[in-house]
Design an enzyme around this catalytic site. Structure first.
Site, PDB file in Angstrom:
ATOM      1  N   LYS A  98       0.844  -1.207   0.000  1.00  0.00           N
ATOM      2  CA  LYS A  98       0.000   0.000   0.000  1.00  0.00           C
ATOM      3  C   LYS A  98       0.876   1.254   0.000  1.00  0.00           C
ATOM      4  O   LYS A  98       1.893   1.293   0.697  1.00  0.00           O
ATOM      5  CB  LYS A  98      -0.892   0.016   1.246  1.00  0.00           C
ATOM      6  CG  LYS A  98      -1.932  -1.083   1.209  1.00  0.00           C
ATOM      7  CD  LYS A  98      -2.962  -0.923   2.297  1.00  0.00           C
ATOM      8  CE  LYS A  98      -4.095  -1.915   2.117  1.00  0.00           C
ATOM      9  NZ  LYS A  98      -3.711  -3.271   1.712  1.00  0.00           N
ATOM     10  N   ASP A 132      -1.698  -1.949  -4.121  1.00  0.00           N
ATOM     11  CA  ASP A 132      -3.102  -2.009  -3.689  1.00  0.00           C
ATOM     12  C   ASP A 132      -3.732  -0.622  -3.827  1.00  0.00           C
ATOM     13  O   ASP A 132      -3.037   0.389  -3.759  1.00  0.00           O
ATOM     14  CB  ASP A 132      -3.201  -2.396  -2.202  1.00  0.00           C
ATOM     15  CG  ASP A 132      -2.908  -3.870  -1.952  1.00  0.00           C
ATOM     16  OD1 ASP A 132      -2.822  -4.653  -2.916  1.00  0.00           O
ATOM     17  OD2 ASP A 132      -2.774  -4.226  -0.766  1.00  0.00           O
ATOM     18  N   GLN A 161     -11.061  -0.060  -8.506  1.00  0.00           N
ATOM     19  CA  GLN A 161     -12.241  -0.469  -7.728  1.00  0.00           C
ATOM     20  C   GLN A 161     -13.538  -0.174  -8.486  1.00  0.00           C
ATOM     21  O   GLN A 161     -13.792   0.969  -8.872  1.00  0.00           O
ATOM     22  CB  GLN A 161     -12.245   0.304  -6.405  1.00  0.00           C
ATOM     23  CG  GLN A 161     -11.026   0.043  -5.544  1.00  0.00           C
ATOM     24  CD  GLN A 161     -10.674   1.226  -4.649  1.00  0.00           C
ATOM     25  OE1 GLN A 161     -10.777   2.380  -5.066  1.00  0.00           O
ATOM     26  NE2 GLN A 161     -10.239   0.953  -3.440  1.00  0.00           N
ATOM     27  N   ARG A 182      -5.429  -5.568 -11.116  1.00  0.00           N
ATOM     28  CA  ARG A 182      -6.355  -6.354 -10.296  1.00  0.00           C
ATOM     29  C   ARG A 182      -7.650  -5.539 -10.205  1.00  0.00           C
ATOM     30  O   ARG A 182      -7.609  -4.358  -9.856  1.00  0.00           O
ATOM     31  CB  ARG A 182      -5.773  -6.554  -8.901  1.00  0.00           C
ATOM     32  CG  ARG A 182      -6.732  -7.287  -7.964  1.00  0.00           C
ATOM     33  CD  ARG A 182      -6.326  -7.148  -6.508  1.00  0.00           C
ATOM     34  NE  ARG A 182      -4.982  -7.620  -6.262  1.00  0.00           N
ATOM     35  CZ  ARG A 182      -4.208  -7.137  -5.284  1.00  0.00           C
ATOM     36  NH1 ARG A 182      -4.639  -6.173  -4.487  1.00  0.00           N
ATOM     37  NH2 ARG A 182      -2.993  -7.607  -5.114  1.00  0.00           N
ATOM     38  N   GLY A 186     -14.106  -3.000  -4.183  1.00  0.00           N
ATOM     39  CA  GLY A 186     -13.733  -1.838  -3.368  1.00  0.00           C
ATOM     40  C   GLY A 186     -14.091  -2.065  -1.915  1.00  0.00           C
ATOM     41  O   GLY A 186     -15.195  -2.534  -1.617  1.00  0.00           O
ATOM     42  N   ALA A 187     -13.158  -1.745  -1.011  1.00  0.00           N
ATOM     43  CA  ALA A 187     -13.304  -2.150   0.393  1.00  0.00           C
ATOM     44  C   ALA A 187     -13.495  -1.001   1.384  1.00  0.00           C
ATOM     45  O   ALA A 187     -13.676  -1.248   2.563  1.00  0.00           O
ATOM     46  CB  ALA A 187     -12.077  -2.963   0.809  1.00  0.00           C
ATOM     47  N   HIS A 225     -14.890 -12.882  -4.405  1.00  0.00           N
ATOM     48  CA  HIS A 225     -15.412 -14.161  -3.887  1.00  0.00           C
ATOM     49  C   HIS A 225     -16.809 -14.394  -4.410  1.00  0.00           C
ATOM     50  O   HIS A 225     -17.493 -15.310  -3.976  1.00  0.00           O
ATOM     51  CB  HIS A 225     -15.421 -14.126  -2.349  1.00  0.00           C
ATOM     52  CG  HIS A 225     -14.136 -13.645  -1.785  1.00  0.00           C
ATOM     53  ND1 HIS A 225     -13.936 -12.343  -1.410  1.00  0.00           N
ATOM     54  CD2 HIS A 225     -12.962 -14.277  -1.602  1.00  0.00           C
ATOM     55  CE1 HIS A 225     -12.695 -12.182  -1.009  1.00  0.00           C
ATOM     56  NE2 HIS A 225     -12.081 -13.341  -1.110  1.00  0.00           N
TER      57      HIS A 225
END
Ligand SMILES: Cc1cc2nc3c(=O)[nH]c(=O)nc-3n(C[C@H](O)[C@H](O)[C@H](O)COP(=O)(O)OP(=O)(O)OC[C@H]3O[C@@H](n4cnc5c(N)ncnc54)[C@H](O)[C@@H]3O)c2cc1C
Length: 305
Positions: A98, A132, A161, A182, A186-187, A225
């Site tokens: 990061k 990231d 994201q 990647r 988005g988190a 997932h």
């Protein structure tokens, strides 16, 4: 209720006091389900097990709230140590990191210096590095850093994201760099001013950017997932005759392990994101925010012994 819990865990993930406390007391509350351990040898053991099962890895040395140059340089040293361990132990692993842990909130020069050191080591030991993506506030800065580094190194990729309105445009604009990206949902907790508030819109945009990036002919890591997104990708690559070496699936360590194994058995490339280190608290809280049902594991961790 679920939304409330999500916001609560995202709020907790930013708490500096708990972050510092957690570092002192080591992996607790079931965090070991999502974090491979605190040291490089712990991470190496986990990578070996995953490699034996036919899975590739990207390791992440956890680090949040870096406040000083010294801490940022130390985080870069840790990354270089991990790169060397990957090479020495002949592991099938990349490295993720990061920008805030490299000093993004301190100075741009510091980040670039740290990143060049890491990418040079990555080049020497043949380890690919993924930057990231963090919260919206840091998104443009991260993309700018990626562009500059990508013009100097070919062993660097980054993350976009699907929840951000800007992302389809970023995919278009980054195309000239032939980026290895990647793609994720988005988190972080973002304002509706910058991110789709509804899950359905995030999912639709995720499909849209997967398609754009794959059809641009660029290497695509679909990190999710979500079966719907996985099935969508499988169908898309079949329809467009995209070979299996142009994309991969990625999942997080400890999440949907059986699905990871199934994808390998079906012949897809599967990469597992393996976090390690003593700064596990923020990462753990974001995983709980994604699926408050995981709180059951925490409660077991607290009361079950
Ligand atoms: C390899 C990888 C790297 C990532 N890197 C970044 C990054 O750089 N920046 C960033 O913002 N985000 C990153 N993320 C996180 C991502 O943005 C999402 O927050 C996260 O992947 C959950 O979204 P989903 O696509 O799995 O779909 P969701 O719709 O959230 O979940 C789909 C299904 O997956 C299962 N699931 C999802 N999360 C969990 C969980 N925590 N525990 C158990 N089951 C779960 C559930 O069955 C759920 O119904 C990364 C994710 C992965 C897999």
């Amino acid at each position: 209720m679920e939304q409330l819990l999500r916001n609560f865990f995202l709020f907790l993930s930013k708490n500096r006091f708990f972050t510092k406390l957690a570092k002192r007391y080591g992996l607790r509350f079931g965090a070991g389900r999502f974090v491979a351990g605190e040291t490089i040898p712990d991470a190496v053991r986990s990578i070996q097990k995953l490699n034996e099962k036919g899975m590739s890895v990207t390791i992440d040395h956890l680090g949040e709230f870096i406040d000083s140059e010294h801490e940022a340089r130390k985080a870069a040293d840790d990354c270089i140590e991990a790169i060397k361990a990957i090479s020495e132990d002949n592991l099938d692993s990349q490295l993720s990191l990061k920008m805030t842990s490299m000093g993004l909130d301190i100075s741009q020069d510091l980040v670039m210096e740290n990143m060049r050191r890491i990418l040079k080591a990555g080049k020497e030991y043949e380890v690919f590095i993924t930057i990231d993506m963090e919260d919206y506030e840091r998104c443009q800065k991260t993309i700018d850093i990626f562009k500059e580094l990508r013009s100097e190194y070919d062993n660097v990729g980054t993350v976009l994201q699907a929840y951000l309105y800007r992302t389809a445009k970023d995919i278009e604009e980054l195309d000239e760099y032939n980026p290895n990206l990647r793609l994720v949902k988005g988190a972080y907790k973002e304002s509706p001013k910058v991110a789709f508030p509804e899950k359905k819109d995030v999912d639709d945009n995720f499909k849209k950017i997967i398609k754009m990036h794959l059809l641009n002919g660029n290497y695509t890591a679909v990190a999710t997932h979500d079966d719907a997104m996985i099935e969508y990708t499988k169908k898309l690559v079949k329809e467009h005759n995209i070979s299996n070496d142009l994309f991969e699936f990625q999942m997080l360590y400890g999440i949907r392990v059986e699905r990871q194994e199934e994808l390998v058995a079906e012949g897809y490339k599967m990469r597992v994101y393996v976090p390690y280190g003593n700064d596990w608290y923020g990462y753990f809280m974001r995983r709980l925010a994604e699926r408050p049902a995981n709180v059951a594991f925490v409660l077991k961790g607290v009361f079950g012994k």
